[in-house]
Enzyme design. Structure first.
Site, mmCIF file in Angstrom:
data_model
loop_
_atom_site.group_PDB
_atom_site.id
_atom_site.type_symbol
_atom_site.label_atom_id
_atom_site.label_comp_id
_atom_site.label_asym_id
_atom_site.label_seq_id
_atom_site.Cartn_x
_atom_site.Cartn_y
_atom_site.Cartn_z
ATOM 1 N N LYS A 236 0.834 -1.195 0.000
ATOM 2 C CA LYS A 236 0.000 0.000 0.000
ATOM 3 C C LYS A 236 0.875 1.254 0.000
ATOM 4 O O LYS A 236 1.980 1.242 0.553
ATOM 5 C CB LYS A 236 -0.872 0.033 1.265
ATOM 6 N N ARG A 310 -10.168 -11.719 2.188
ATOM 7 C CA ARG A 310 -11.042 -12.771 1.672
ATOM 8 C C ARG A 310 -10.320 -14.126 1.628
ATOM 9 O O ARG A 310 -10.958 -15.171 1.686
ATOM 10 C CB ARG A 310 -11.551 -12.391 0.279
#
Length: 458
Positions: A236, A310
């Protein structure tokens, strides 16, 4: 935060607190002195939502008026604890039972400050509650636990500390706990959890809590416990990483909901599952383009290591499904796309069962703790197509919250009622009752939905 900071059951020094909305102000003013009415006019006070007026008296301060909006919304009262001078305050007139409960909860939420490292400049004002509502106290404690867990930096809230929080919960309520840690995840067939967390110096783990009568309806809760998310090798940018201590916000919600279920003795059999990891960068970090195994046997190509939540959830959801619960709920700070679609205050609800979705929406309306249903639009599974594996973990900027939910649904057994909440778990700025930092969203409505579905013995 201790409830003693927000409430007292008696006080000899309490000042009068008047609670009004705009429609009640005119009638209230007819009972006030000319001096008070002149003061109200001079201040331009109209009892608007979130407003406050101090009333002068012989000793300097005779009382106060707070303006509210919806009397059943706890946040209607949340500006009072730090808007009023410190000290004790007592309602000058009675409220309905429902409004008193909302005031109690809102006062507690408004009194909160995260004080682990820095003490607040002042104490909140306290409200006199001769008979506090026990359920509202439990709702407050659970909501503040979410805030505390999310606000705590990763150095003090890694997988070890998240495990400790669940162990404490289990000890309090007589629940069983099992933790599968490190390479044991591979031997016990949780390869996806291991893959995401293996690069951290703190071992990944699956935390499982079990409670309740085995003959009762079985409810499973799953919470995403990414204690810090660098993005992995798809790192990020700095501004995107700044608040990633909050990426375990889904776990915080699931833990707090389990706390409520047990504290209120809902007649269910409860399973809580928290896959707890750090998504770190290291020599053995999972890489873009790798194909990883999952507990279900579905192979997953890693399109983006920053879509890691996920990946850990799929093993936990598979494990939950193997236990054949009657209802499966998961909570996750899963996608920025949900925030773009609905903003920070409105969690995105996905469900494969209309009754579950409608019950949660209705509970949100009753509790003033809303959710918004989003579609499981299955044609968008095409965005998760992989040329070399059964499924990709990402692959398109289109419908990011929807495709994330569709990915999770692949690991939920057919016919099992399931709902997924994509929650922000954060306040970007200070507002009355909502200090910047961790936040519980749709926790109270999730509990209300379960209570309405299963009933309560407490």
């Amino acid at each position: 935060m201790s409830a003693a900071l927000a409430y007292t059951d008696a006080s000899t020094t309490a000042r009068a607190l008047h609670v009004l909305d705009r429609t009640q102000l005119a009638a209230w003013r007819t009972a006030q002195s000319a001096t008070v009415n002149a003061w109200i006019d001079a201040q331009g006070f109209a009892a608007g939502a979130g407003s406050l007026l101090l009333l002068p008296g012989e000793d300097g301060l005779a009382g106060a008026v707070i303006g509210i909006g919806d009397p059943l919304d706890p946040y209607s009262y949340a500006h009072a604890p730090f808007g009023l001078p410190a000290g004790d305050w007592q309602l000058a007139s009675d409220l309905s039972a429902e409004a008193r409960t909302a005031l109690q909860l809102g006062w507690g939420l408004g009194s909160y400050r995260f004080d682990r490292y820095k003490q607040p400049a002042r104490k909140p004002a306290r409200i006199v509650l001769p008979q506090a509502d026990a359920e509202a106290l439990d709702l407050l404690a659970a909501s503040l636990q979410v805030r505390d867990l999310v606000n705590t930096p990763t150095e003090h809230m890694g997988p070890d500390e998240l495990e400790a929080a669940v162990r404490e919960l289990a000890a309090t309520h007589g629940a069983e706990i099992e933790v599968i840690t490190g390479d044991a995840l591979l031997t016990q067939n949780f390869p996806a959890i291991h893959a995401v967390g293996r690069a951290s110096h703190r071992a990944p783990r699956l935390i499982a809590l079990r409670w309740g009568d085995t003959s009762a309806p079985h409810v499973a809760l799953v919470g995403k416990g990414v204690c810090f998310d660098t993005g992995g090798l798809d790192i990020k940018p700095s501004d995107g990483m700044r608040n990633m201590k909050k990426d375990m916000g889904g776990a915080a919600h699931a833990i707090a909901l389990a706390r409520l279920v047990m504290a209120r003795q809902l007649p269910v059999r409860l399973t809580l599952l928290v896959p707890a990891v750090e998504n770190s960068i290291g020599p053995n970090a999972f890489r873009p383009g790798e194909v990883i195994a999952t507990r279900k046997g579905v192979s997953v190509e890693i399109d983006n290591t920053d879509a890691e939540g996920r990946v850990i959830l799929c093993d936990a959801l598979t494990y939950a499904g193997e236990q054949s619960p009657e209802l499966l709920l998961d909570f996750a700070t899963l996608t920025g796309a949900a925030r773009i679609a609905l903003g920070p205050d409105l969690p995105a609800l996905f469900a494969n069962n209309d009754r579950v979705a409608n019950d949660w929406i209705a509970a949100g309306e009753r509790m003033r703790d809303p959710v918004w249903r989003m579609p499981l639009w299955r044609p968008y599974l095409r965005y998760l197509t992989s040329g070399i594996a059964d499924l990709a973990n990402a692959g398109s900027r289109m419908a990011g919250a929807v495709t994330a939910a569709l990915y999770l649904e692949r690991f939920v057994p057919d016919g099992l009622p399931w709902a997924h909440l994509d929650v922000y778990a954060w306040n970007d700025s200070d507002r009355a009752g909502r200090p910047a930092g961790g936040e519980a969203l749709a926790l109270r409505s999730a509990y209300a939905m379960l209570k309405a579905r299963y009933g309560a013995t407490a």
